[in-house]
Design an enzyme around this catalytic site. Structure first.
Site, mmCIF file in Angstrom:
data_model
loop_
_atom_site.group_PDB
_atom_site.id
_atom_site.type_symbol
_atom_site.label_atom_id
_atom_site.label_comp_id
_atom_site.label_asym_id
_atom_site.label_seq_id
_atom_site.Cartn_x
_atom_site.Cartn_y
_atom_site.Cartn_z
ATOM 1 N N ASP A 30 0.862 -1.200 0.000
ATOM 2 C CA ASP A 30 0.000 0.000 0.000
ATOM 3 C C ASP A 30 0.889 1.237 0.000
ATOM 4 O O ASP A 30 2.005 1.201 0.525
ATOM 5 C CB ASP A 30 -0.928 0.003 1.222
ATOM 6 N N THR A 121 -12.875 -2.667 -9.511
ATOM 7 C CA THR A 121 -13.986 -2.538 -10.459
ATOM 8 C C THR A 121 -13.594 -1.470 -11.491
ATOM 9 O O THR A 121 -13.506 -0.287 -11.152
ATOM 10 C CB THR A 121 -15.271 -2.160 -9.704
ATOM 11 N N GLU A 149 -14.203 -8.709 -7.956
ATOM 12 C CA GLU A 149 -14.509 -9.147 -6.589
ATOM 13 C C GLU A 149 -15.989 -8.882 -6.290
ATOM 14 O O GLU A 149 -16.514 -7.851 -6.656
ATOM 15 C CB GLU A 149 -13.616 -8.332 -5.629
ATOM 16 N N PHE A 150 -16.619 -9.831 -5.588
ATOM 17 C CA PHE A 150 -18.054 -9.688 -5.291
ATOM 18 C C PHE A 150 -18.348 -9.661 -3.792
ATOM 19 O O PHE A 150 -19.500 -9.784 -3.383
ATOM 20 C CB PHE A 150 -18.836 -10.833 -5.953
ATOM 21 N N LYS A 202 -19.200 -7.684 -13.465
ATOM 22 C CA LYS A 202 -19.137 -6.943 -12.192
ATOM 23 C C LYS A 202 -20.127 -5.773 -12.187
ATOM 24 O O LYS A 202 -20.935 -5.621 -11.282
ATOM 25 C CB LYS A 202 -17.702 -6.451 -11.975
ATOM 26 N N CYS A 258 -19.805 1.351 -3.121
ATOM 27 C CA CYS A 258 -19.852 0.655 -4.416
ATOM 28 C C CYS A 258 -21.127 0.838 -5.235
ATOM 29 O O CYS A 258 -21.059 1.296 -6.365
ATOM 30 C CB CYS A 258 -19.551 -0.819 -4.200
ATOM 31 N N LYS A 325 -24.386 0.342 6.335
ATOM 32 C CA LYS A 325 -25.186 -0.859 6.590
ATOM 33 C C LYS A 325 -24.605 -1.484 7.863
ATOM 34 O O LYS A 325 -23.518 -1.078 8.312
ATOM 35 C CB LYS A 325 -25.137 -1.820 5.401
ATOM 36 N N ARG A 332 -18.584 5.561 3.913
ATOM 37 C CA ARG A 332 -18.532 6.141 2.571
ATOM 38 C C ARG A 332 -19.937 6.108 1.956
ATOM 39 O O ARG A 332 -20.574 5.067 1.928
ATOM 40 C CB ARG A 332 -17.538 5.351 1.695
HETATM 41 P P1 NAD Z 1 -10.186 1.030 -0.391
HETATM 42 O O1 NAD Z 1 -10.308 2.488 -0.610
HETATM 43 O O2 NAD Z 1 -10.673 0.429 0.875
HETATM 44 O O3 NAD Z 1 -8.654 0.602 -0.537
HETATM 45 C C1 NAD Z 1 -7.812 1.006 -1.566
HETATM 46 C C2 NAD Z 1 -6.371 0.971 -1.036
HETATM 47 O O4 NAD Z 1 -5.467 1.159 -2.125
HETATM 48 C C3 NAD Z 1 -6.065 2.087 -0.030
HETATM 49 O O5 NAD Z 1 -5.517 1.528 1.152
HETATM 50 C C4 NAD Z 1 -5.032 2.977 -0.761
HETATM 51 O O6 NAD Z 1 -4.080 3.569 0.106
HETATM 52 C C5 NAD Z 1 -4.382 1.970 -1.692
HETATM 53 N N1 NAD Z 1 -3.722 2.530 -2.888
HETATM 54 C C6 NAD Z 1 -4.178 3.518 -3.709
HETATM 55 N N2 NAD Z 1 -3.289 3.713 -4.714
HETATM 56 C C7 NAD Z 1 -2.284 2.816 -4.532
HETATM 57 C C8 NAD Z 1 -1.091 2.512 -5.238
HETATM 58 N N3 NAD Z 1 -0.771 3.145 -6.371
HETATM 59 N N4 NAD Z 1 -0.289 1.543 -4.753
HETATM 60 C C9 NAD Z 1 -0.603 0.871 -3.622
HETATM 61 N N5 NAD Z 1 -1.721 1.122 -2.909
HETATM 62 C C10 NAD Z 1 -2.541 2.074 -3.356
HETATM 63 O O7 NAD Z 1 -10.875 0.357 -1.648
HETATM 64 P P2 NAD Z 1 -11.795 -0.966 -1.661
HETATM 65 O O8 NAD Z 1 -13.088 -0.685 -1.008
HETATM 66 O O9 NAD Z 1 -10.981 -2.120 -1.248
HETATM 67 O O10 NAD Z 1 -12.092 -1.068 -3.231
HETATM 68 C C11 NAD Z 1 -11.087 -1.419 -4.151
HETATM 69 C C12 NAD Z 1 -11.726 -1.752 -5.490
HETATM 70 O O11 NAD Z 1 -12.516 -2.934 -5.362
HETATM 71 C C13 NAD Z 1 -12.684 -0.696 -6.048
HETATM 72 O O12 NAD Z 1 -12.599 -0.703 -7.450
HETATM 73 C C14 NAD Z 1 -14.056 -1.182 -5.605
HETATM 74 O O13 NAD Z 1 -15.082 -0.721 -6.455
HETATM 75 C C15 NAD Z 1 -13.891 -2.678 -5.703
HETATM 76 N N6 NAD Z 1 -14.731 -3.472 -4.792
HETATM 77 C C16 NAD Z 1 -14.907 -3.061 -3.506
HETATM 78 C C17 NAD Z 1 -15.662 -3.845 -2.631
HETATM 79 C C18 NAD Z 1 -15.947 -3.403 -1.205
HETATM 80 O O14 NAD Z 1 -16.830 -3.992 -0.585
HETATM 81 N N7 NAD Z 1 -15.295 -2.417 -0.651
HETATM 82 C C19 NAD Z 1 -16.203 -5.060 -3.083
HETATM 83 C C20 NAD Z 1 -15.964 -5.458 -4.407
HETATM 84 C C21 NAD Z 1 -15.214 -4.653 -5.260
HETATM 85 C C1 UGA Z 2 -22.111 -4.459 -2.680
HETATM 86 C C2 UGA Z 2 -22.484 -5.810 -3.331
HETATM 87 O O1 UGA Z 2 -23.515 -6.426 -2.567
HETATM 88 C C3 UGA Z 2 -21.261 -6.744 -3.394
HETATM 89 O O2 UGA Z 2 -21.588 -7.945 -4.054
HETATM 90 C C4 UGA Z 2 -20.152 -6.026 -4.177
HETATM 91 O O3 UGA Z 2 -18.979 -6.815 -4.221
HETATM 92 C C5 UGA Z 2 -19.841 -4.708 -3.501
HETATM 93 O O4 UGA Z 2 -21.048 -3.896 -3.411
HETATM 94 C C6 UGA Z 2 -18.850 -3.925 -4.283
HETATM 95 O O5 UGA Z 2 -18.763 -4.020 -5.477
HETATM 96 O O6 UGA Z 2 -18.145 -3.175 -3.618
HETATM 97 P P1 UGA Z 2 -21.696 -3.647 -0.158
HETATM 98 O O7 UGA Z 2 -21.459 -2.299 -0.743
HETATM 99 O O8 UGA Z 2 -20.754 -4.179 0.861
HETATM 100 O O9 UGA Z 2 -21.715 -4.749 -1.341
HETATM 101 O O10 UGA Z 2 -23.125 -3.631 0.520
HETATM 102 P P2 UGA Z 2 -24.563 -4.233 0.199
HETATM 103 O O11 UGA Z 2 -24.858 -5.301 1.164
HETATM 104 O O12 UGA Z 2 -24.720 -4.521 -1.234
HETATM 105 O O13 UGA Z 2 -25.487 -2.983 0.561
HETATM 106 C C7 UGA Z 2 -25.421 -1.788 -0.211
HETATM 107 C C8 UGA Z 2 -26.485 -0.810 0.230
HETATM 108 O O14 UGA Z 2 -27.783 -1.291 -0.135
HETATM 109 C C9 UGA Z 2 -26.545 -0.573 1.743
HETATM 110 O O15 UGA Z 2 -26.743 0.801 1.982
HETATM 111 C C10 UGA Z 2 -27.762 -1.382 2.197
HETATM 112 O O16 UGA Z 2 -28.369 -0.857 3.342
HETATM 113 C C11 UGA Z 2 -28.657 -1.252 0.981
HETATM 114 N N1 UGA Z 2 -29.641 -2.366 0.858
HETATM 115 C C12 UGA Z 2 -29.202 -3.636 0.641
HETATM 116 C C13 UGA Z 2 -30.994 -2.088 0.914
HETATM 117 O O17 UGA Z 2 -31.423 -0.920 1.089
HETATM 118 N N2 UGA Z 2 -31.888 -3.123 0.762
HETATM 119 C C14 UGA Z 2 -31.486 -4.398 0.559
HETATM 120 O O18 UGA Z 2 -32.354 -5.295 0.428
HETATM 121 C C15 UGA Z 2 -30.106 -4.667 0.503
#
Ligand code: NAD
Ligand code: UGA
Length: 434
Positions: A30, A121, A149-150, A202, A258, A325, A332
């Site tokens: 990181d 994503t 990632e899901f 995705k 997301c 949630k 965020r």
């Molecule tokens: P996050 O903001 O929690 O983490 C990103 C990390 O990357 C931070 O710690 C940051 O310091 C680091 N970073 C940024 N630039 C960098 C670089 N050049 N080298 C090394 N580190 C660096 O992000 P996240 O929530 O984990 O999401 C990451 C991606 O995955 C996004 O595209 C998001 O849409 C996707 N995604 C997120 C979730 C989720 O639930 N949060 C689920 C599925 C997919």
């Molecule tokens: C969501 C997707 O569910 C994951 O599959 C995906 O990987 C992720 O986004 C991502 O790409 O980052 P997440 O953001 O952790 O996951 O949360 P969710 O459980 O999807 O909830 C999202 C929002 O929808 C929350 O504010 C929740 O309160 C709301 N929600 C969810 C509702 O209002 N009603 C529902 O029935 C379900």
């Protein structure tokens, strides 16, 4: 295998934790020195069930290492997973600057064949740009794959250990084989496809989940107007196996890091590929009006108690639940922030409680008084507003609450409480679509 995970956020840390747990040697890189230093000591920067135990175990077993240095990790790795953020820009598109710089830094350090696998994503159509970046430093000894990632926050480890599917997007047989081997101990259907299809899976999945939520939120409005009960309506609709009950909870609108950003980024991508995604524009529009509707609900409940239009100046509103949630401390794009800002504009005094996010919220909304439990927040409150359905709220003692609140008004943004019970205790109760 030896792998590098770039980005120690939700996705990166969970990916690193799971692959090290499965016996691989994993370096997690990181750019934040502060984050890396605290991770080395086993301190996780956010609340995510099971993650601290996984990290601790694998750090101790010397399978998991944290660093800010690409040169310490990338040359030793066969696969580099890119897990950096792709946040929204002002016009709703995805900001790819973190992705480009992570790929560039990785490419500078390739030694031998390296498979760059994108978990972030990322919109469709940037393959040539990514390839051009890498080609500045490495000749031909690299390939790209997309493996989106899901996981859901709050159940991230569980979702990654037992996913519904693993998507492997690459035309290279070698890359497919490596990713299939790495994922071998993990269950779930394998979807093997090209990179564009993987990225589209995705966006299409998140957009579909958002569509379900906006649909049930629209239905809830109609239920209120028609005098029907959305809970009953949805149990009837969801009983059809083709429709199902998942992601069918009406509320204050979807938030988080997301769904909102992926819906707007998907609309922008569709535009650039000559399709006006009107369906998704409506999904986004429905979600954007949810907060204002909810504020009107709060106002209506207060007015009904007073028998006249209420001035919120001087009234104390207790907000229960601030995270976007339950089971996360992520704020965020949390609906609570927008709700509180509206109420502060109306001059209400806000007292709030969340089991995990009080500290995070203090930095965003310092004007709010944060309490260490729900009862303290409800003391002398003119109304209770439930925004996030943490399970501990379902265990509350409502007889006690009736005595400590100034007015017995409850606005339940998640239909969490037993309406009949609260009415029998003398509360004025407002839910969603009931
Ligand atoms: P996050 O903001 O929690 O983490 C990103 C990390 O990357 C931070 O710690 C940051 O310091 C680091 N970073 C940024 N630039 C960098 C670089 N050049 N080298 C090394 N580190 C660096 O992000 P996240 O929530 O984990 O999401 C990451 C991606 O995955 C996004 O595209 C998001 O849409 C996707 N995604 C997120 C979730 C989720 O639930 N949060 C689920 C599925 C997919
Ligand atoms: C969501 C997707 O569910 C994951 O599959 C995906 O990987 C992720 O986004 C991502 O790409 O980052 P997440 O953001 O952790 O996951 O949360 P969710 O459980 O999807 O909830 C999202 C929002 O929808 C929350 O504010 C929740 O309160 C709301 N929600 C969810 C509702 O209002 N009603 C529902 O029935 C379900």
């Amino acid at each position: 295998m030896t792998i590098t995970v770039i980005g120690a956020g939700y996705v990166g840390l969970v990916t690193a934790a799971v692959f090290s747990e499965l016996g691989n040697k994993v370096y997690c890189v990181d750019i934040s020195e502060e984050r890396v230093n605290s991770l080395k000591k086993g301190k996780v920067p956010f609340f995510e069930p099971q993650l601290p135990e996984y990290l601790k175990r694998n750090i101790e077993e010397k399978r998991l290492f944290f660093t800010t240095s690409y040169s310490e990790s990338v040359p030793k790795s066969q696969i580099v997973f890119i897990c950096v953020g792709t946040p929204p820009t002002n016009n709703g598109e995805a900001d790819l600057s973190y992705l480009f710089s992570a790929v560039e830094e990785s490419a500078r350090n390739f030694k031998g064949y390296t498979l760059i696998t994108i978990k972030s994503t990322v919109p469709i159509g940037y393959e040539d740009d990514l390839e051009a970046i890498v080609k500045k430093y490495a000749k031909n000894n690299f390939e790209f794959a997309a493996s989106p990632e899901f996981l859901k926050e709050g159940t991230a480890i569980e979702d990654t250990m037992h996913p519904d599917r693993i998507v492997i997007g690459t035309n290279s047989q070698k890359a497919q084989k490596m990713l299939l081997e790495l994922h071998a101990p993990i269950s779930g259907e394998r979807i093997i496809c090209d990179m564009r299809s993987a990225q589209l899976i995705k966006y299409a999945s998140n957009a579909f989940l958002a569509t379900k939520i906006s649909y049930v939120n629209a239905l809830a409005i109609l239920c209120e107007n028609m005098g029907a009960d959305v809970g009953k309506v949805l149990s009837g609709v969801g009983a059809d196996k083709r429709i199902g009950n998942a992601f069918m909870k009406p509320g204050v609108g979807y938030g988080g890091s997301c769904l909102p950003k992926d819906v707007t980024a998907f609309i922008a991508q569709a535009d650039s590929f000559n399709y006006d995604f009107q369906l998704l524009r409506s999904v986004d529009a429905v979600n954007n009006t949810q907060i204002e509707r909810f504020i009107n609900k709060i106002r209506k409940a207060l007015d009904a108690q007073e028998g006249k239009r209420t001035n919120l100046d001087g009234l104390t509103i207790a907000i229960l639940g601030l995270a976007f949630k339950p089971n996360t401390d992520d704020i965020r794009d949390a609906p609570s922030i927008k709700i509180i800002k509206h109420l502060l504009d109306l001059k209400a005094k806000i007292v709030a409680y969340d089991p995990q996010t009080n500290e995070n919220m203090k930095k965003v909304l310092p004007q709010v008084s944060y309490m260490e439990d729900a009862y303290k927040a409800l003391q002398k409150a003119d109304a209770m507003v439930l925004v996030t359905e943490w399970s501990e709220f379902s265990q509350m003692d409502f007889e006690k609450i009736k005595k400590i609140m100034k007015k017995p008004i409850i606005i339940d943004g998640r239909n969490m409480f037993d309406r009949e019970k609260l009415k029998s205790l003398g509360f004025s109760y407002t839910g969603v679509g009931r």
